[in-house]
Design an enzyme around this catalytic site. Structure first.
Site, PDB file in Angstrom:
ATOM      1  N   LYS A  89      -9.538  -6.067  15.543  1.00  0.00           N
ATOM      2  CA  LYS A  89     -10.272  -6.577  14.441  1.00  0.00           C
ATOM      3  C   LYS A  89     -10.620  -7.824  13.774  1.00  0.00           C
ATOM      4  O   LYS A  89     -11.871  -8.245  13.562  1.00  0.00           O
ATOM      5  CB  LYS A  89      -9.914  -5.885  13.622  1.00  0.00           C
ATOM      6  CG  LYS A  89     -10.077  -4.343  13.800  1.00  0.00           C
ATOM      7  CD  LYS A  89      -9.427  -3.150  12.832  1.00  0.00           C
ATOM      8  CE  LYS A  89      -9.112  -1.822  13.390  1.00  0.00           C
ATOM      9  NZ  LYS A  89      -8.749  -1.269  12.283  1.00  0.00           N
ATOM     10  N   ASP A 125     -13.280   0.902   7.693  1.00  0.00           N
ATOM     11  CA  ASP A 125     -12.000   1.191   7.759  1.00  0.00           C
ATOM     12  C   ASP A 125     -11.316   0.956   5.756  1.00  0.00           C
ATOM     13  O   ASP A 125     -10.909   1.435   5.620  1.00  0.00           O
ATOM     14  CB  ASP A 125     -11.276  -0.407   8.220  1.00  0.00           C
ATOM     15  CG  ASP A 125     -10.008   0.058   9.273  1.00  0.00           C
ATOM     16  OD1 ASP A 125     -10.811   0.988  10.161  1.00  0.00           O
ATOM     17  OD2 ASP A 125     -10.357  -1.502   9.668  1.00  0.00           O
TER      18      ASP A 125
HETATM   19  P1  NAP Z   1      -0.957  -5.400  12.480  1.00  0.00           P
HETATM   20  O1  NAP Z   1      -2.703  -6.373  12.411  1.00  0.00           O
HETATM   21  O2  NAP Z   1      -0.352  -5.688  13.907  1.00  0.00           O
HETATM   22  O3  NAP Z   1      -0.741  -5.598  11.457  1.00  0.00           O
HETATM   23  C1  NAP Z   1       0.891  -4.960  11.302  1.00  0.00           C
HETATM   24  C2  NAP Z   1       1.725  -4.872   9.878  1.00  0.00           C
HETATM   25  O4  NAP Z   1       2.003  -5.061  10.524  1.00  0.00           O
HETATM   26  C3  NAP Z   1       1.762  -6.168   9.872  1.00  0.00           C
HETATM   27  O5  NAP Z   1       1.643  -7.304   8.447  1.00  0.00           O
HETATM   28  C4  NAP Z   1       3.607  -6.633   9.820  1.00  0.00           C
HETATM   29  O6  NAP Z   1       4.405  -7.541   9.597  1.00  0.00           O
HETATM   30  C5  NAP Z   1       3.238  -5.288   9.469  1.00  0.00           C
HETATM   31  N1  NAP Z   1       5.086  -4.614  10.038  1.00  0.00           N
HETATM   32  C6  NAP Z   1       5.058  -4.331  11.460  1.00  0.00           C
HETATM   33  N2  NAP Z   1       6.186  -4.307  12.381  1.00  0.00           N
HETATM   34  C7  NAP Z   1       6.864  -4.427  10.567  1.00  0.00           C
HETATM   35  C8  NAP Z   1       8.543  -3.817  10.496  1.00  0.00           C
HETATM   36  N3  NAP Z   1       9.274  -3.310  11.345  1.00  0.00           N
HETATM   37  N4  NAP Z   1       8.135  -3.350   9.006  1.00  0.00           N
HETATM   38  C9  NAP Z   1       7.619  -4.897   8.001  1.00  0.00           C
HETATM   39  N5  NAP Z   1       6.266  -4.760   8.747  1.00  0.00           N
HETATM   40  C10 NAP Z   1       5.928  -4.651  10.100  1.00  0.00           C
HETATM   41  O7  NAP Z   1      -1.909  -4.066  12.636  1.00  0.00           O
HETATM   42  P2  NAP Z   1      -3.121  -3.566  11.814  1.00  0.00           P
HETATM   43  O8  NAP Z   1      -4.462  -3.102  12.601  1.00  0.00           O
HETATM   44  O9  NAP Z   1      -2.947  -3.756  10.309  1.00  0.00           O
HETATM   45  O10 NAP Z   1      -2.239  -1.810  11.824  1.00  0.00           O
HETATM   46  C11 NAP Z   1      -1.419  -1.693  10.785  1.00  0.00           C
HETATM   47  C12 NAP Z   1      -1.310   0.079  10.938  1.00  0.00           C
HETATM   48  O11 NAP Z   1      -2.420   0.751  10.113  1.00  0.00           O
HETATM   49  C13 NAP Z   1      -0.562   0.728  12.180  1.00  0.00           C
HETATM   50  O12 NAP Z   1       0.084   1.343  11.823  1.00  0.00           O
HETATM   51  C14 NAP Z   1      -2.336   0.898  12.051  1.00  0.00           C
HETATM   52  O13 NAP Z   1      -2.300   2.654  12.512  1.00  0.00           O
HETATM   53  C15 NAP Z   1      -2.722   1.539  10.656  1.00  0.00           C
HETATM   54  N6  NAP Z   1      -4.255   1.714  10.792  1.00  0.00           N
HETATM   55  C16 NAP Z   1      -4.815   3.385  10.689  1.00  0.00           C
HETATM   56  C17 NAP Z   1      -6.210   3.731  10.417  1.00  0.00           C
HETATM   57  C18 NAP Z   1      -7.053   4.568  10.099  1.00  0.00           C
HETATM   58  O14 NAP Z   1      -8.183   4.860  10.455  1.00  0.00           O
HETATM   59  N7  NAP Z   1      -5.262   5.379  10.036  1.00  0.00           N
HETATM   60  C19 NAP Z   1      -7.149   2.250  11.045  1.00  0.00           C
HETATM   61  C20 NAP Z   1      -6.342   0.908  10.724  1.00  0.00           C
HETATM   62  C21 NAP Z   1      -4.979   0.824  11.172  1.00  0.00           C
HETATM   63  P3  NAP Z   1       4.013  -9.076   9.651  1.00  0.00           P
HETATM   64  O15 NAP Z   1       3.313  -9.574   8.495  1.00  0.00           O
HETATM   65  O16 NAP Z   1       5.575  -9.594   8.959  1.00  0.00           O
HETATM   66  O17 NAP Z   1       4.353  -9.086  10.887  1.00  0.00           O
END
Ligand code: NAP
Length: 304
Positions: A89, A125
């Site tokens: 994204k 989103d």
């Molecule tokens: P991303 O860009 O990879 O960001 C991941 C985030 O999670 C970062 O802030 C990371 O922190 C944090 N993180 C990862 N592992 C962690 C842990 N063990 N403890 C605490 N923080 C942790 O991913 P994203 O695209 O933002 O997606 C995030 C989540 O939202 C995913 O689970 C995705 O499936 C979900 N999502 C759902 C929808 C929906 O339609 N329902 C839409 C979009 C996303 P750091 O900065 O410290 O690495």
């Protein structure tokens, strides 16, 4: 071969399908229920309007290094629209021929629409989050104190939506300070008088607001072994918890909320509403019309 096979860049390079094609790109993509959701909605539209008879949605496994080539091949191959999921994204943002003004502040796009000169980028989103919070928790982002967990791609869209809808305050919590600061800098011009704060997880007890809507936009919870993204006991009287994760349908965070009697919801409705809005951008069919079909298809694809 399954109904929605996982395709690759090689399939894209050889693409010659004559109908209107749509795609989702991700890494990994095997878990995605978007093809099931979109193809069910397209089937419904086709029954009412023959224009949609040859529309079909495909999924492609595309590692981040291959994203530029994939976007070029999709455009050359005549694809009408594209969805992007983890990790594309933010990476794709700089490759758009134009960006919808509502998506610009987030610096992230999840929906692309074909233009003759390239891709137009949108972000659905935030719309999906607001619609899901309303549908599942009966709450509005407007006027709510929000505690947002995470600073990645999903958190960007969520934070911008919260500010655009004039939440009461926005407190963002992230384990990596550098990523948190980058998001705070992005949000600065949008705050318009709303109190926006960034917190290290260790400071949450002392500084998070009382009665907040907690939104988990971290990926902590995708795996059973993941740590909790926040200790709810450290927060003062949370009003509700929304976890963007939908698979597994009940994360440890949602179990903790239920154990404390806090209303909670997973991210399935967000997935559905962001998808329905993307289809509206591509087809003109109102999101409210296709969302119910998508919800049924998504639940079936997840075995719920
Ligand atoms: P991303 O860009 O990879 O960001 C991941 C985030 O999670 C970062 O802030 C990371 O922190 C944090 N993180 C990862 N592992 C962690 C842990 N063990 N403890 C605490 N923080 C942790 O991913 P994203 O695209 O933002 O997606 C995030 C989540 O939202 C995913 O689970 C995705 O499936 C979900 N999502 C759902 C929808 C929906 O339609 N329902 C839409 C979009 C996303 P750091 O900065 O410290 O690495």
């Amino acid at each position: 071969m399954t109904a929605d096979p996982v395709l690759t860049l090689d399939d894209l390079a050889a693409w010659s399908r004559p109908g209107v094609s749509l795609a989702v790109l991700g890494h990994p993509i095997r878990h995605s229920v978007s093809p099931a959701m979109h193809n069910a909605a397209l089937g419904g539209l086709a029954r009412e309007d023959a224009r949609f008879a040859d529309w079909r949605y495909f999924r492609f496994e595309v590692p981040p290094d291959d994203l530029p080539r994939a976007l070029d091949l999709l455009h050359r191959g005549g694809f009408h629209g594209v969805n992007l999921t983890v990790p594309h994204k933010v990476l794709a943002f700089g490759r758009m021929a134009e960006v919808d003004p509502a998506a610009r502040p987030a610096g992230a796009v999840n929906t692309l629409l074909r233009r003759p000169e390239g891709w137009a980028g949108f972000n659905t989103d935030g719309y999906g989050l607001a619609a899901a919070v309303r549908e599942t928790l009966g709450r509005e982002l407007t006027g709510a104190p929000i505690v947002l967990l995470g600073a990645g791609g999903a958190a960007r869209g969520a934070a911008v939506e919260c500010l655009q809808r004039r939440c009461a305050s926005l407190t963002i919590v992230n384990r990596t300070r550098e990523n948190l600061d980058a998001l705070l800098a992005l949000l600065k011009p949008l705050a318009g008088g709303i109190h926006v704060a960034g917190l290290d997880p260790a400071d949450i007890t002392a500084r998070a607001p009382a009665g907040a809507l907690i939104i988990n936009a971290t990926s902590a919870g995708l795996k059973a072994s993941d740590p909790l993204p926040v200790d709810l006991a450290a927060l003062r009287a949370p009003a509700a918890v929304f976890d963007m994760i939908y698979n597994p349908p009940e994360t440890a965070l949602l179990r903790a909320a239920a154990g404390r009697g806090i209303p909670s919801a997973n991210g399935l409705a967000m997935l559905v509403h962001q998808g329905a809005k993307a289809l509206e951008i591509w087809s003109g069919a109102p999101a409210g019309r296709t969302a119910p079909v998508m919800a049924v298809a998504a639940r079936a694809a997840l075995g719920l």
